[in-house]
Write an enzyme that holds these catalytic residues in place. Sequence first.
Site, mmCIF file in Angstrom:
data_model
loop_
_atom_site.group_PDB
_atom_site.id
_atom_site.type_symbol
_atom_site.label_atom_id
_atom_site.label_comp_id
_atom_site.label_asym_id
_atom_site.label_seq_id
_atom_site.Cartn_x
_atom_site.Cartn_y
_atom_site.Cartn_z
ATOM 1 N N LYS A 77 40.889 44.384 -2.732
ATOM 2 C CA LYS A 77 39.644 45.022 -2.277
ATOM 3 C C LYS A 77 39.316 46.316 -3.031
ATOM 4 O O LYS A 77 38.160 46.611 -3.290
ATOM 5 C CB LYS A 77 39.692 45.276 -0.765
ATOM 6 C CG LYS A 77 39.635 43.974 0.038
ATOM 7 C CD LYS A 77 39.575 44.214 1.524
ATOM 8 C CE LYS A 77 39.611 42.888 2.269
ATOM 9 N NZ LYS A 77 39.473 43.019 3.717
ATOM 10 N N ASP A 113 33.403 44.275 6.293
ATOM 11 C CA ASP A 113 34.438 44.342 7.339
ATOM 12 C C ASP A 113 34.034 45.271 8.493
ATOM 13 O O ASP A 113 34.294 44.963 9.658
ATOM 14 C CB ASP A 113 35.773 44.819 6.750
ATOM 15 C CG ASP A 113 36.457 43.745 5.918
ATOM 16 O OD1 ASP A 113 36.235 42.551 6.190
ATOM 17 O OD2 ASP A 113 37.221 44.099 5.003
#
Length: 296
Positions: A77, A113
């Site tokens: 990420k 997220d």
Amino acid sequence: MISGKLANRALGPARAGILGWPVTHSRSPLIHDYWLKMHDLEGSYEKLPASPEDFQDVVMGLMEAGYAGANVTVPHKEAAYALADVVEPSASRLSAANLLVFKEGEIRAANTDSYGFLQSLHEGAEDTNIEKNWLSNPVALLGAGGASRAIIGALVDAGVPELRISNRTMEKIESLGFLCEGTQTKMTAVPWSDRTEMLDGCGLLVNTTALGMSGQPALDISLDKLPDFAAVVDIVYAPLETSLLKVAAQKGLRTVDGIGMLLHQAVPSFAAWFGVTPKVTPELRQLVINNLEEKS
Ligand code: ATR
């Protein structure tokens, strides 16, 4: 505005997937395949294993091959964020991205997220006034890893006055301090040995550690200090009802399991590549639960 289906036809079936290392256990293909079918779209979504050394080459290869983009999971990420040409605020504020969109020769990055966590929280709240009960009091967070980072971002957005974060490794909490700087949220780092004490007066407890997951040690914490109006979230979803959630439910507290975040974070990705904003339905939730039970 051009519809998703037309956009899809005009450009040929859009291809996307999930980049991770390992990526074997990802449920994302199941989720996106369900939506592709539901919306009668011809696209595809696949598992895209990429080691950290190969990550950049794999991303460039996907772009050259005409992919619409990719999701990014552990451990990529931060690398995905660093590689992007254009970064949305959702990713820049976390210095991490889980969504890449390839457009006009550029890599665009976002992070879904935080959105997924907040959506899941709202879904779990049902009739509860979460702004008043869960989010206007201090929030207790266990863990300071990748998942914690996105959840801190979400809670800062929600205007939480105080975040009490406890983690086995204290330095990791301090390294996340930048997420609250210049916001109305005060961050308090709590030693791991004081995790039970920190629950006093909290409206929400969120477990972001791996503790309680199948194959991991149990999470040892007493919920006695949590007020009656508090809610408990566990982002672990295997098992779906962790012992933390079981104890919370026995105490009459509202609980939110980890499937909601997994499902909701996928919505903006699907919309970005396939042009349709899909719904998180009870049928999809059950499909993923069944798959988790089969594989466990
Ligand atoms: P994720 O991306 O899911 O957040 P991670 O970045 O590896 O995964 O973070 C895992 C979290 O679980 C961390 O907060 C970790 O604590 P440390 O920062 O001290 O490593 C926590 N964790 C994992 N195993 C643990 C254990 N046995 N006891 C306490 N905390 C644990």
